[in-house]
Design a protein around this motif. Structure first.
Motif, PDB file in Angstrom:
ATOM      1  N   PRO A 252     -13.013  27.211 -26.069  1.00  0.00           N
ATOM      2  CA  PRO A 252     -12.147  26.470 -25.133  1.00  0.00           C
ATOM      3  C   PRO A 252     -12.678  25.070 -24.838  1.00  0.00           C
ATOM      4  O   PRO A 252     -11.901  24.120 -24.707  1.00  0.00           O
ATOM      5  CB  PRO A 252     -12.156  27.348 -23.875  1.00  0.00           C
ATOM      6  CG  PRO A 252     -12.543  28.713 -24.353  1.00  0.00           C
ATOM      7  CD  PRO A 252     -13.475  28.486 -25.497  1.00  0.00           C
ATOM      8  N   ALA A 253     -14.008  24.934 -24.730  1.00  0.00           N
ATOM      9  CA  ALA A 253     -14.587  23.631 -24.412  1.00  0.00           C
ATOM     10  C   ALA A 253     -14.356  22.636 -25.550  1.00  0.00           C
ATOM     11  O   ALA A 253     -13.983  21.479 -25.316  1.00  0.00           O
ATOM     12  CB  ALA A 253     -16.087  23.776 -24.127  1.00  0.00           C
ATOM     13  N   VAL A 254     -14.570  23.081 -26.787  1.00  0.00           N
ATOM     14  CA  VAL A 254     -14.364  22.198 -27.936  1.00  0.00           C
ATOM     15  C   VAL A 254     -12.892  21.826 -28.063  1.00  0.00           C
ATOM     16  O   VAL A 254     -12.545  20.655 -28.309  1.00  0.00           O
ATOM     17  CB  VAL A 254     -14.873  22.863 -29.230  1.00  0.00           C
ATOM     18  CG1 VAL A 254     -14.474  22.048 -30.454  1.00  0.00           C
ATOM     19  CG2 VAL A 254     -16.394  23.027 -29.180  1.00  0.00           C
ATOM     20  N   VAL A 368     -19.623  17.058 -26.081  1.00  0.00           N
ATOM     21  CA  VAL A 368     -19.190  18.460 -25.946  1.00  0.00           C
ATOM     22  C   VAL A 368     -18.882  19.058 -27.308  1.00  0.00           C
ATOM     23  O   VAL A 368     -19.281  20.187 -27.616  1.00  0.00           O
ATOM     24  CB  VAL A 368     -17.955  18.549 -25.022  1.00  0.00           C
ATOM     25  CG1 VAL A 368     -17.354  19.961 -25.066  1.00  0.00           C
ATOM     26  CG2 VAL A 368     -18.327  18.206 -23.595  1.00  0.00           C
ATOM     27  N   VAL A 369     -18.170  18.315 -28.156  1.00  0.00           N
ATOM     28  CA  VAL A 369     -17.814  18.814 -29.480  1.00  0.00           C
ATOM     29  C   VAL A 369     -19.071  19.077 -30.308  1.00  0.00           C
ATOM     30  O   VAL A 369     -19.214  20.136 -30.929  1.00  0.00           O
ATOM     31  CB  VAL A 369     -16.893  17.823 -30.212  1.00  0.00           C
ATOM     32  CG1 VAL A 369     -16.639  18.281 -31.648  1.00  0.00           C
ATOM     33  CG2 VAL A 369     -15.569  17.685 -29.475  1.00  0.00           C
ATOM     34  N   SER A 428      -6.541  18.117 -19.526  1.00  0.00           N
ATOM     35  CA  SER A 428      -7.357  18.794 -20.538  1.00  0.00           C
ATOM     36  C   SER A 428      -8.837  18.689 -20.207  1.00  0.00           C
ATOM     37  O   SER A 428      -9.615  19.622 -20.461  1.00  0.00           O
ATOM     38  CB  SER A 428      -7.070  18.190 -21.913  1.00  0.00           C
ATOM     39  OG  SER A 428      -7.831  18.815 -22.921  1.00  0.00           O
ATOM     40  N   ALA A 429      -9.247  17.568 -19.604  1.00  0.00           N
ATOM     41  CA  ALA A 429     -10.655  17.379 -19.254  1.00  0.00           C
ATOM     42  C   ALA A 429     -11.133  18.367 -18.206  1.00  0.00           C
ATOM     43  O   ALA A 429     -12.344  18.651 -18.110  1.00  0.00           O
ATOM     44  CB  ALA A 429     -10.878  15.951 -18.763  1.00  0.00           C
ATOM     45  N   ASP A 437     -23.263  24.159 -16.707  1.00  0.00           N
ATOM     46  CA  ASP A 437     -22.988  24.993 -17.885  1.00  0.00           C
ATOM     47  C   ASP A 437     -23.910  24.627 -19.027  1.00  0.00           C
ATOM     48  O   ASP A 437     -24.094  23.466 -19.350  1.00  0.00           O
ATOM     49  CB  ASP A 437     -21.532  24.829 -18.339  1.00  0.00           C
ATOM     50  CG  ASP A 437     -20.567  25.305 -17.278  1.00  0.00           C
ATOM     51  OD1 ASP A 437     -20.925  26.242 -16.548  1.00  0.00           O
ATOM     52  OD2 ASP A 437     -19.471  24.723 -17.170  1.00  0.00           O
ATOM     53  N   ALA A 438     -24.463  25.641 -19.684  1.00  0.00           N
ATOM     54  CA  ALA A 438     -25.341  25.401 -20.832  1.00  0.00           C
ATOM     55  C   ALA A 438     -24.514  25.050 -22.044  1.00  0.00           C
ATOM     56  O   ALA A 438     -23.380  25.492 -22.187  1.00  0.00           O
ATOM     57  CB  ALA A 438     -26.182  26.648 -21.125  1.00  0.00           C
ATOM     58  N   PRO A 439     -25.049  24.246 -22.968  1.00  0.00           N
ATOM     59  CA  PRO A 439     -24.343  23.985 -24.220  1.00  0.00           C
ATOM     60  C   PRO A 439     -24.046  25.277 -24.951  1.00  0.00           C
ATOM     61  O   PRO A 439     -24.845  26.210 -24.948  1.00  0.00           O
ATOM     62  CB  PRO A 439     -25.324  23.096 -25.007  1.00  0.00           C
ATOM     63  CG  PRO A 439     -26.177  22.471 -23.967  1.00  0.00           C
ATOM     64  CD  PRO A 439     -26.306  23.488 -22.890  1.00  0.00           C
ATOM     65  N   VAL A 440     -22.906  25.315 -25.576  1.00  0.00           N
ATOM     66  CA  VAL A 440     -22.473  26.538 -26.254  1.00  0.00           C
ATOM     67  C   VAL A 440     -23.488  27.016 -27.262  1.00  0.00           C
ATOM     68  O   VAL A 440     -23.791  28.198 -27.377  1.00  0.00           O
ATOM     69  CB  VAL A 440     -21.110  26.297 -26.947  1.00  0.00           C
ATOM     70  CG1 VAL A 440     -20.678  27.514 -27.729  1.00  0.00           C
ATOM     71  CG2 VAL A 440     -20.062  25.920 -25.917  1.00  0.00           C
ATOM     72  N   ALA A 441     -24.064  26.091 -28.003  1.00  0.00           N
ATOM     73  CA  ALA A 441     -24.966  26.463 -29.077  1.00  0.00           C
ATOM     74  C   ALA A 441     -26.232  27.102 -28.570  1.00  0.00           C
ATOM     75  O   ALA A 441     -26.930  27.795 -29.282  1.00  0.00           O
ATOM     76  CB  ALA A 441     -25.318  25.221 -29.901  1.00  0.00           C
ATOM     77  N   GLU A 442     -26.564  26.887 -27.254  1.00  0.00           N
ATOM     78  CA  GLU A 442     -27.801  27.427 -26.736  1.00  0.00           C
ATOM     79  C   GLU A 442     -27.610  28.756 -26.027  1.00  0.00           C
ATOM     80  O   GLU A 442     -28.573  29.407 -25.669  1.00  0.00           O
ATOM     81  CB  GLU A 442     -28.412  26.423 -25.749  1.00  0.00           C
ATOM     82  CG  GLU A 442     -28.876  25.154 -26.391  1.00  0.00           C
ATOM     83  CD  GLU A 442     -29.585  24.260 -25.405  1.00  0.00           C
ATOM     84  OE1 GLU A 442     -30.480  23.523 -25.838  1.00  0.00           O
ATOM     85  OE2 GLU A 442     -29.270  24.292 -24.219  1.00  0.00           O
TER      86      GLU A 442
END
Length: 461
Positions: A252-254, A368-369, A428-429, A437-442
């Protein structure tokens, strides 16, 4: 890697800005029609849009430095070929080739940053890259004008050759980041073909939308794009090695960040098109005087990027991007009130607000992306960001051109629609992650060991 990323992005950005200045002289010198000259830009755009994501998947698999080097060599060679082209057909064909090599090099600049920096430190490198692009946008018309005036239109293409080859050589001397699990997955050629058909159909439709007598294309194009996009999503869900990783495609964030980038870039470039038309055709300013009125936008792109990185770190993507979209909206509204009595400070204030808002959106939404991807999918994230940044301006200019054609010099209808589009981006923002919030990848479940990518990031720290 930071130097390669910044300079590589500048070379591609500078090429687009100087071409705009060179096109009138190119048309006269090669005895080309307006439609043929338009295809020097349209052909490049379609090539980039159709190949971006697949090209950067090559970087995830074979190394971003190597793919970047190939892209730079090809970009430089195509630039030299255009400078030597005997006719407009050669120029169009080589611009298409240049777009293909640009698809290799441009998103790889983001992939290199994601592979080299931890997710929580990406803000400032992305900001420096954005500042450099802003500087290229500001300097391009001035540099291009000087070269065309003194040496002719071919000089603007020879300008790219040496820097591109130097960047390619430097990229090959730098050790690429270690590959992580998943980066050697298959290339998913069927998925790449479906995505290319969807993007080409969409971009082609947007390009011909303002032209009269193209009803069949404007109806058939969206149908083809929709069918191909649906087939692509279905294929990706079933593919063993999807072109776009499921975690990235369904994030959702991306998705929110990409949507915001499309809306922001559409609003900016559409407003620039309408405002430039108004400044020159209604107020009677020459191109140089019009550029001076818009200079606050470029200045804010250069100076505002580092500030945006600090704000992103302090306040998080949601608040930073949301506030930036409001600034962009205010800038569009201010310019929509232009009339013959408008003063230079009022005009400059509108462009300044747009520049301040857009640069912050670029930095925060791009972060974010790229953060939302693992190191093994960094190139795909960069490709999605670049795809959004190609589609957005095409949407904005198509909307602006269509409404200006229907209403004449009246700014109101076009900028009202673009204001609404900016408001959609602001909504959308709100779906972007907050500061905590932590980065998705982490992210990982409690009690689970960190991934190879996370251990790699910690080692670099």
């Amino acid at each position: 890697m930071l130097a390669n990323s910044v300079v590589g992005a500048v070379i591609v950005a500078l090429d687009g800005t100087v071409l705009t200045v060179a096109q009138p002289t190119l048309r006269r010198d090669l005895d080309a029609s307006f439609a043929q000259v338009q295809w020097t830009s349209t052909g490049y755009l379609i090539a980039v849009a159709s190949l971006l994501v697949f090209a950067v998947r090559l970087g995830d698999r074979y190394g971003h430095q190597q793919v970047f080097a190939v892209g730079m060599v090809g970009f430089g060679a195509a630039s030299a070929g255009i400078g030597l082209a005997p006719g407009i057909g050669w120029v169009i064909g080589l611009r298409v080739a240049q777009g293909g090599f640009g698809a290799l090099s441009q998103p790889a600049t983001l992939g290199m940053l994601r592979a080299a920096y931890p997710p929580d430190r990406l803000g400032m490198p992305i900001a420096l890259r954005t500042s450099a692009i802003g500087l290229a946008a500001a300097a391009g018309p001035l540099l291009g004008g000087a070269l065309v005036t003194q040496l002719g239109w071919r000089a603007v293409f020879f300008l790219n050759v040496i820097p591109a080859l130097v960047m390619a050589a430097l990229a090959l001397t730098v050790r690429d980041a270690p590959r992580v699990a998943g980066s050697a997955a298959g290339l998913d050629l069927p998925g790449a073909a479906l995505l290319a058909v969807a993007l080409v159909s969409l971009v082609r439709t947007l390009v011909v939308l303002p032209e009269p007598g193209r009803f069949t294309e404007t109806v058939l194009g969206p149908v083809v794009a929709t069918v191909a996009a649906a087939a692509f999503v279905r294929h990706e869900r079933r593919a063993a090695s999807p072109l776009v990783p499921p975690g990235l495609l369904g994030s959702p964030a991306v998705g929110a960040a990409l949507g915001t980038l499309v809306c922001a870039s559409a609003a900016l470039f559409g407003t620039l098109f309408v405002s430039t038309y108004y400044l020159q055709d209604v107020l009677g300013l020459d191109p140089f005087q019009s550029s001076l009125r818009a200079l606050p936008l470029a200045v804010m792109m250069v100076l505002g990027a580092p500030v945006s990185a600090v704000l992103l770190r302090r306040h998080g993507p949601r608040r930073t991007t949301g506030t930036a979209m409001l600034l962009l909206l205010l800038g569009v509204l201010l310019l929509s009130r232009l009339d013959r009595a408008s003063t230079d400070p009022a005009i400059g204030a509108g462009f300044l607000l747009m520049g301040a808002g857009f640069v912050a959106v670029m930095v925060s939404a791009t972060a974010v992306v790229v953060r939302g991807a693992s190191a093994g999918s960094a190139g795909v994230a960069g490709g999605l960001q670049q795809t959004a940044m190609n589609i957005g301006p095409t949407v904005g200019v198509a909307v602006a051109t269509t409404l200006v054609g229907l209403t004449g010099v009246d700014l109101g209808p076009a900028l009202t629609v673009l204001t609404a589009l900016t408001a959609v981006g602001a909504l959308s923002a709100l779906r972007l992650p907050g500061r905590a919030d932590a980065p998705v990848a982490e992210r990982r479940p409690a009690g689970h060991p960190p991934s190879d990518a996370a251990r790699e990031v910690r080692t670099r720290r």
